[in-house]
Design an enzyme around this catalytic site. Sequence first.
Site, PDB file in Angstrom:
ATOM      1  N   LYS A   1       9.576 -14.277  -9.440  1.00 41.31           N
ATOM      2  CA  LYS A   1       9.066 -15.394 -10.254  1.00 41.31           C
ATOM      3  C   LYS A   1       9.517 -16.704  -9.627  1.00 41.31           C
ATOM      4  CE  LYS A   1      10.588 -16.400 -14.470  1.00 41.31           C
ATOM      5  NZ  LYS A   1      10.802 -16.322 -15.943  1.00 41.31           N
TER       6      LYS A   1
ATOM      7  N   LYS B   1      10.182 -20.606  -9.723  1.00 41.30           N
ATOM      8  CA  LYS B   1      10.420 -21.722 -10.617  1.00 41.30           C
ATOM      9  C   LYS B   1       9.667 -22.933 -10.070  1.00 41.30           C
ATOM     10  CE  LYS B   1      13.190 -19.984 -13.727  1.00 41.30           C
ATOM     11  NZ  LYS B   1      12.925 -20.041 -15.188  1.00 41.30           N
TER      12      LYS B   1
ATOM     13  N   ASP C   1       6.912 -19.961 -13.232  1.00 42.76           N
ATOM     14  CA  ASP C   1       7.450 -20.504 -14.476  1.00 42.76           C
ATOM     15  C   ASP C   1       7.648 -22.000 -14.283  1.00 42.76           C
ATOM     16  OD1 ASP C   1       8.766 -21.172 -16.793  1.00 42.76           O
ATOM     17  OD2 ASP C   1      10.502 -19.897 -16.445  1.00 42.76           O
TER      18      ASP C   1
ATOM     19  N   GLU D   1       4.260 -19.004 -16.751  1.00 46.94           N
ATOM     20  CA  GLU D   1       5.101 -19.153 -17.935  1.00 46.94           C
ATOM     21  C   GLU D   1       5.270 -20.617 -18.329  1.00 46.94           C
ATOM     22  OE1 GLU D   1       9.574 -17.739 -19.424  1.00 46.94           O
ATOM     23  OE2 GLU D   1       8.768 -17.071 -17.494  1.00 46.94           O
TER      24      GLU D   1
ATOM     25  N   ASP E   1       7.068 -19.205 -23.692  1.00 49.07           N
ATOM     26  CA  ASP E   1       8.509 -18.971 -23.785  1.00 49.07           C
ATOM     27  C   ASP E   1       9.119 -19.941 -24.789  1.00 49.07           C
ATOM     28  OD1 ASP E   1      11.207 -18.456 -23.489  1.00 49.07           O
ATOM     29  OD2 ASP E   1      11.350 -19.180 -21.440  1.00 49.07           O
TER      30      ASP E   1
ATOM     31  N   LYS F   1      13.526 -13.631 -25.897  1.00 41.59           N
ATOM     32  CA  LYS F   1      14.945 -13.845 -25.610  1.00 41.59           C
ATOM     33  C   LYS F   1      15.701 -13.732 -26.923  1.00 41.59           C
ATOM     34  CE  LYS F   1      14.093 -16.937 -21.697  1.00 41.59           C
ATOM     35  NZ  LYS F   1      13.997 -18.358 -21.270  1.00 41.59           N
TER      36      LYS F   1
ATOM     37  N   GLU G   1      13.990 -10.175 -16.675  1.00 42.86           N
ATOM     38  CA  GLU G   1      14.729 -10.925 -15.651  1.00 42.86           C
ATOM     39  C   GLU G   1      16.217 -10.899 -15.965  1.00 42.86           C
ATOM     40  OE1 GLU G   1      14.326 -15.515 -17.073  1.00 42.86           O
ATOM     41  OE2 GLU G   1      12.488 -14.596 -16.327  1.00 42.86           O
TER      42      GLU G   1
END
Length: 350
Positions: free
Chosen positions: A143, A145, A174, A200, A225, A249, A303
């Site tokens: 992934k 960033k 993301d 994301e 998210d 999360k 992750e």
Amino acid sequence: MSFGTIDAVNVLLVRLRTDTGLEGLGEAVTLGGPTWSEETVETAQLVTNRYLLPLVIGKSPLSLAGILEEMHRRVKGHYFAKAALECALFDLLGKAHNLPLYALLGGKCRERVPLSWSLATGDIEAEIAEAQRLMARGQWIFKLKTGVEAPEHDVERVAALRTALGERADLRIDANQGWDVPTAIRTLRRMEPYRITFAEQPVPRWDIEGLAAVSRSVSIPVMADESVCTPQEALRVATRSAARLFSLKLTKSGGFLASKKIAGIAEAAGISCYVGCMIETSVGTAAYLHFALSTPQVTYGCELFGPLLLQDDIVQNPVRYDNGYIEALEGPGLGVQLDEGKVQRYRRSQ
């Protein structure tokens, strides 16, 4: 991380003891202070000690639902603090009944969980080398960033990684709320030829209509998210068709039970799930792992790489990784035991 570089992680460690000698563990981590959300480990410690623990002391872990209901009624928000305390209660229950925590959450639906690795340096050559080194060890999900540097550079990174890694790599991005709606649509359309699994949180958490606009305008599935922390937010995002995936999360939502509710909303809406992290030690990572093992909607992996990034851990038996997966834990409760020497070494009072 998309919002900055982190060189240290502060951890709130919760320890609950029963009159029979059992100890339950919980953990909360907030990346870089009040950056990801409004909470910090300092506020979580204060709220736990002053407001949450008095609602738990003297109660039986078997009264978990009642305890949590009272916590939510008496203390608004502060989900990281609540999640750490709820985890410690669940750990106690698992140890009392000699059951791994996943068994208390419905039982395993998988033996291990695919692991995603984040690439966040922004240096194209360095990221290619890092990914190739990890692929040689079995890692295949990466992934990126994004959302900090120019969108054109993020597109270049994606293109270069796809060319270097080939089709075996599962690439995701993301933006951590880093774009506005026009930028997100324009950038993601340019990334479409490179077969991105999901994008994301491309826009700010509050902009649900913008998230929906992005989701309608690009072929890359959009994941929510920061926009989905509570069951109510999950329902709002689902009813507006604003995302095709949820990142779950435990700490952002207040723990296992609230996260299970969000997963249930996702299932009803045909939304798939992924498990994120806040760079926890093996204590918090174990909690997330038990949730992922027991939640069928988690079909896009996780992750849970916190222990791999940290220079040290605070347990005797860290979580285990193998060939691109994180493996199930089978001991009672969380299945990890504290290393008291490490706890004392890294302890700080405030």
